[in-house]
Design a protein around this motif. Structure first.
Motif, PDB file in Angstrom:
ATOM      1  N   LEU A 192       3.827  26.598  43.955  1.00  0.00           N
ATOM      2  CA  LEU A 192       4.455  27.466  44.961  1.00  0.00           C
ATOM      3  C   LEU A 192       4.664  28.871  44.419  1.00  0.00           C
ATOM      4  O   LEU A 192       4.461  29.863  45.136  1.00  0.00           O
ATOM      5  CB  LEU A 192       5.788  26.860  45.400  1.00  0.00           C
ATOM      6  CG  LEU A 192       5.700  25.580  46.251  1.00  0.00           C
ATOM      7  CD1 LEU A 192       7.101  25.065  46.571  1.00  0.00           C
ATOM      8  CD2 LEU A 192       4.919  25.828  47.523  1.00  0.00           C
ATOM      9  N   ALA A 193       5.051  28.960  43.149  1.00  0.00           N
ATOM     10  CA  ALA A 193       5.300  30.277  42.577  1.00  0.00           C
ATOM     11  C   ALA A 193       4.016  31.094  42.474  1.00  0.00           C
ATOM     12  O   ALA A 193       4.007  32.316  42.748  1.00  0.00           O
ATOM     13  CB  ALA A 193       5.942  30.131  41.201  1.00  0.00           C
ATOM     14  N   VAL A 194       2.927  30.441  42.113  1.00  0.00           N
ATOM     15  CA  VAL A 194       1.661  31.162  41.978  1.00  0.00           C
ATOM     16  C   VAL A 194       1.157  31.634  43.341  1.00  0.00           C
ATOM     17  O   VAL A 194       0.482  32.679  43.449  1.00  0.00           O
ATOM     18  CB  VAL A 194       0.624  30.271  41.274  1.00  0.00           C
ATOM     19  CG1 VAL A 194      -0.755  30.915  41.287  1.00  0.00           C
ATOM     20  CG2 VAL A 194       1.060  29.995  39.839  1.00  0.00           C
ATOM     21  N   GLN A 195       1.509  30.914  44.393  1.00  0.00           N
ATOM     22  CA  GLN A 195       1.014  31.260  45.725  1.00  0.00           C
ATOM     23  C   GLN A 195       1.850  32.344  46.420  1.00  0.00           C
ATOM     24  O   GLN A 195       1.468  32.807  47.501  1.00  0.00           O
ATOM     25  CB  GLN A 195       1.021  29.999  46.620  1.00  0.00           C
ATOM     26  CG  GLN A 195       0.088  28.898  46.169  1.00  0.00           C
ATOM     27  CD  GLN A 195      -1.370  29.187  46.516  1.00  0.00           C
ATOM     28  OE1 GLN A 195      -1.707  30.281  46.964  1.00  0.00           O
ATOM     29  NE2 GLN A 195      -2.215  28.206  46.291  1.00  0.00           N
ATOM     30  N   VAL A 196       2.952  32.770  45.800  1.00  0.00           N
ATOM     31  CA  VAL A 196       3.804  33.773  46.452  1.00  0.00           C
ATOM     32  C   VAL A 196       3.065  35.089  46.707  1.00  0.00           C
ATOM     33  O   VAL A 196       3.159  35.649  47.818  1.00  0.00           O
ATOM     34  CB  VAL A 196       5.094  33.999  45.624  1.00  0.00           C
ATOM     35  CG1 VAL A 196       5.859  35.220  46.133  1.00  0.00           C
ATOM     36  CG2 VAL A 196       5.972  32.762  45.692  1.00  0.00           C
ATOM     37  N   PRO A 197       2.310  35.668  45.740  1.00  0.00           N
ATOM     38  CA  PRO A 197       1.590  36.916  46.048  1.00  0.00           C
ATOM     39  C   PRO A 197       0.612  36.756  47.204  1.00  0.00           C
ATOM     40  O   PRO A 197       0.510  37.636  48.072  1.00  0.00           O
ATOM     41  CB  PRO A 197       0.874  37.251  44.740  1.00  0.00           C
ATOM     42  CG  PRO A 197       1.690  36.583  43.691  1.00  0.00           C
ATOM     43  CD  PRO A 197       2.151  35.309  44.306  1.00  0.00           C
ATOM     44  N   GLY A 198      -0.081  35.654  47.237  1.00  0.00           N
ATOM     45  CA  GLY A 198      -0.999  35.425  48.357  1.00  0.00           C
ATOM     46  C   GLY A 198      -0.261  35.294  49.675  1.00  0.00           C
ATOM     47  O   GLY A 198      -0.754  35.756  50.720  1.00  0.00           O
ATOM     48  N   PHE A 199       0.916  34.674  49.629  1.00  0.00           N
ATOM     49  CA  PHE A 199       1.715  34.554  50.839  1.00  0.00           C
ATOM     50  C   PHE A 199       2.140  35.929  51.360  1.00  0.00           C
ATOM     51  O   PHE A 199       2.097  36.203  52.560  1.00  0.00           O
ATOM     52  CB  PHE A 199       2.935  33.685  50.558  1.00  0.00           C
ATOM     53  CG  PHE A 199       3.994  33.781  51.595  1.00  0.00           C
ATOM     54  CD1 PHE A 199       3.846  33.176  52.837  1.00  0.00           C
ATOM     55  CD2 PHE A 199       5.164  34.496  51.343  1.00  0.00           C
ATOM     56  CE1 PHE A 199       4.845  33.286  53.793  1.00  0.00           C
ATOM     57  CE2 PHE A 199       6.159  34.594  52.292  1.00  0.00           C
ATOM     58  CZ  PHE A 199       5.997  33.985  53.531  1.00  0.00           C
ATOM     59  N   LEU A 200       2.545  36.840  50.442  1.00  0.00           N
ATOM     60  CA  LEU A 200       2.964  38.173  50.857  1.00  0.00           C
ATOM     61  C   LEU A 200       1.800  38.959  51.463  1.00  0.00           C
ATOM     62  O   LEU A 200       1.970  39.679  52.461  1.00  0.00           O
ATOM     63  CB  LEU A 200       3.554  38.922  49.666  1.00  0.00           C
ATOM     64  CG  LEU A 200       4.858  38.330  49.095  1.00  0.00           C
ATOM     65  CD1 LEU A 200       5.300  39.126  47.869  1.00  0.00           C
ATOM     66  CD2 LEU A 200       5.949  38.308  50.153  1.00  0.00           C
ATOM     67  N   VAL A 201       0.630  38.835  50.874  1.00  0.00           N
ATOM     68  CA  VAL A 201      -0.546  39.528  51.439  1.00  0.00           C
ATOM     69  C   VAL A 201      -0.864  38.966  52.818  1.00  0.00           C
ATOM     70  O   VAL A 201      -1.170  39.707  53.764  1.00  0.00           O
ATOM     71  CB  VAL A 201      -1.742  39.385  50.481  1.00  0.00           C
ATOM     72  CG1 VAL A 201      -3.017  39.924  51.139  1.00  0.00           C
ATOM     73  CG2 VAL A 201      -1.477  40.126  49.183  1.00  0.00           C
ATOM     74  N   SER A 202      -0.781  37.650  52.966  1.00  0.00           N
ATOM     75  CA  SER A 202      -1.052  37.039  54.275  1.00  0.00           C
ATOM     76  C   SER A 202      -0.025  37.481  55.309  1.00  0.00           C
ATOM     77  O   SER A 202      -0.376  37.738  56.473  1.00  0.00           O
ATOM     78  CB  SER A 202      -1.043  35.510  54.135  1.00  0.00           C
ATOM     79  OG  SER A 202      -2.077  35.069  53.284  1.00  0.00           O
ATOM     80  N   LEU A 203       1.240  37.561  54.885  1.00  0.00           N
ATOM     81  CA  LEU A 203       2.278  38.017  55.820  1.00  0.00           C
ATOM     82  C   LEU A 203       1.985  39.439  56.283  1.00  0.00           C
ATOM     83  O   LEU A 203       2.154  39.775  57.469  1.00  0.00           O
ATOM     84  CB  LEU A 203       3.641  37.934  55.148  1.00  0.00           C
ATOM     85  CG  LEU A 203       4.846  38.399  55.980  1.00  0.00           C
ATOM     86  CD1 LEU A 203       4.969  37.548  57.243  1.00  0.00           C
ATOM     87  CD2 LEU A 203       6.118  38.345  55.150  1.00  0.00           C
ATOM     88  N   ALA A 204       1.556  40.317  55.359  1.00  0.00           N
ATOM     89  CA  ALA A 204       1.226  41.694  55.739  1.00  0.00           C
ATOM     90  C   ALA A 204       0.045  41.726  56.701  1.00  0.00           C
ATOM     91  O   ALA A 204       0.038  42.502  57.672  1.00  0.00           O
ATOM     92  CB  ALA A 204       0.931  42.506  54.483  1.00  0.00           C
TER      93      ALA A 204
END
Length: 480
Positions: A192-204
């Protein structure tokens, strides 16, 4: 029917008649005026020699017929419409001829008839000869050849089922159910921690498209709906649809379920997990493999289900159960889902860059250089302006691969804790034997398999077999 004249009958010379039937009076010798004495046992005087005024003996079919030959068992079958003559002594009976035998031209009334061979009868057809002229021969009716039925091919003997060598410790006994059915270990939290940057890019990406196209109010509704969609990971119907259409899994057949469920109940009983918590599914594959998907799906290949012993199958299922109880399955799918819009945007940008480079290469080398320069400046600007996003995005694939390798080792330890360490080791030896066989076959063909390099090894999500066997050695030494 008339036959051509016999040359012997046209030449002068004596005519020798056929000997009389037994029991008939002997004719007088030619030139003798005195008739010969009657034949012994015959009361009828012998008829004169052919050519005299007296008539010849009656032909078969007349009122009088010759007596049977002494000692014959039974007379031959009668001629159609009359009594047939007895066979000649020590000779086979002449064949019957319908309607009377034709005579050679020039032969007298007393000449012996000549019997031509009767036409052979066709198989299965009984000829009938009416009295009178000889019937015209006709072709027999066509009878199609009868092909004998082919012998049934013996059925191949059924393959022997995989041996059921599992130690069912909890068969028919009460099962202790653990208080915590699932959780999230360090591996799951790391994913989950590694996927946080990808999650933020997807949210943007989602926010930009939703607000830019639908406006602020509707855009925020779309954003909230996307955030809430992660709960579908734990929605059983959605999980099953994902497993069927994306992972190509199916529900087990009746015989497959009869084989799978007892082994699964033993595995879950040892772990203190309720067996019905998870859905068992099957993949049509010739590989030895299994998978833990979403939040409640455990899939196994048909090869693993039908070809390996029950103890090894239990070890494989225990390994997948370890992924579920450790939270590896649901965290991995959740992180993938929330990073999917960013992945799509990145793939779209890469496609645009490739098209720009190809178009520029058509015009000139200088135009191509300008495109490369622009792309480079964009990437560098991203690293400088938002390094906290770009750096984790670049490092995320390597970090995710490392976390995946750690998750596999943790799942192996889960299976070993349940008492399946020796059986899991057998499965790993099987994997290694397959790899060695592929390498040997390539070497025999003069080919060399390409081994992954340094960076490629860092991107593998599964440790090699020797690493996994080494991690199981403490359990094997303890005999667990």
């Amino acid at each position: 029917m008339s036959y051509p004249p016999d040359p012997a009958a046209q030449e002068p010379g004596p005519v020798y008649p056929d000997p009389p039937y037994p029991g008939t009076p002997a004719p007088p010798y030619p030139g003798s005026a005195v008739p010969s004495p009657p034949y012994p046992g015959s009361a009828v005087p012998s008829p004169p020699y052919p050519g005299s005024a007296a008539s010849a003996p009656p032909y078969p079919g007349s009122a009088a017929s010759a007596p049977p030959y002494p000692g014959s068992a039974a007379p031959p079958p009668p001629y159609p419409g009359s009594a047939a003559p007895p066979p000649y002594p020590e000779t086979p009976a002449p064949p019957s001829y319908p309607g009377g035998a034709p005579q050679y031209p020039g032969a007298g009334a007393g000449a012996a008839p000549s019997y031509p061979a009767a036409p052979p009868a066709h198989p299965g057809v009984t000829p009938t000869y009416p009295s009178g002229p000889q019937p015209t021969a006709t072709a027999p009716p066509y009878v199609p050849p009868q092909t004998p039925p082919a012998a049934p091919t013996p059925a191949a003997p059924p393959e022997a089922p995989a041996p059921d060598d599992l130690d069912y410790r909890h068969a028919g006994s009460r099962i202790h159910v653990a208080a915590h059915q699932r959780g999230a270990d360090a591996t799951a939290i790391g994913q989950l921690a590694v996927q946080v940057p990808g999650f933020l890019v997807s949210l943007a990406v989602v926010a930009s498209f939703a607000v830019g196209i639908l406006g602020t109010a509707m855009g925020w509704l779309v954003i909230l709906a996307w955030l809430a969609s992660g709960a579908l990971v734990f929605h059983r119907p959605t999980e099953l649809a994902f497993a069927r259409h994306v992972m190509k899994l199916r529900a087990p057949l009746a015989e497959e379920r009869a084989r799978l469920e007892p082994v699964w109940r033993e595995v879950t009983a040892r772990a203190g997990i309720e067996a019905h918590t998870y859905e068992l599914m099957v993949e049509n594959s010739t590989d030895l493999n299994a998978v833990a998907a979403a939040g409640h799906v455990v899939g196994v290949t048909t090869y693993a289900l039908n070809e390996i012993p029950s103890s090894n199958l239990a070890a494989v299922l225990a390994h997948e159960l370890g992924h579920h109880t450790g939270g590896h399955a649901w965290t991995g799918l959740l992180g993938y889902w929330y990073s999917l819009p960013g992945r799509i945007a990145w793939a779209f940008m890469r496609g645009i860059a490739r098209i720009a480079i190809r178009v520029a290469s058509v015009f000139s080398l200088a135009a191509t250089g300008m495109v490369y320069l622009f792309i480079g400046m964009f990437v560098i600007g991203g690293f400088v302006a938002a390094w906290y996003i770009t750096v984790p995005l670049v490092a995320a694939p390597y970090l995710l691969a490392y976390v995946g390798r750690q998750g596999e080792l943790r799942a192996d330890r889960q299976a070993a804790d349940l008492g399946f360490a020796p059986h899991l080791a057998q499965v790993l030896h099987h994997f290694q034997a397959q790899e060695d066989a592929v390498k040997a076959q390539a070497a025999a063909q003069g080919r060399q398999l390409k081994e992954p390099g340094g960076l490629a090894k860092l991107l593998t999500t599964h440790p090699d077999n020797y690493t996994r066997l080494q991690a199981l050695e403490p359990y094997l030494q303890l005999g667990r």
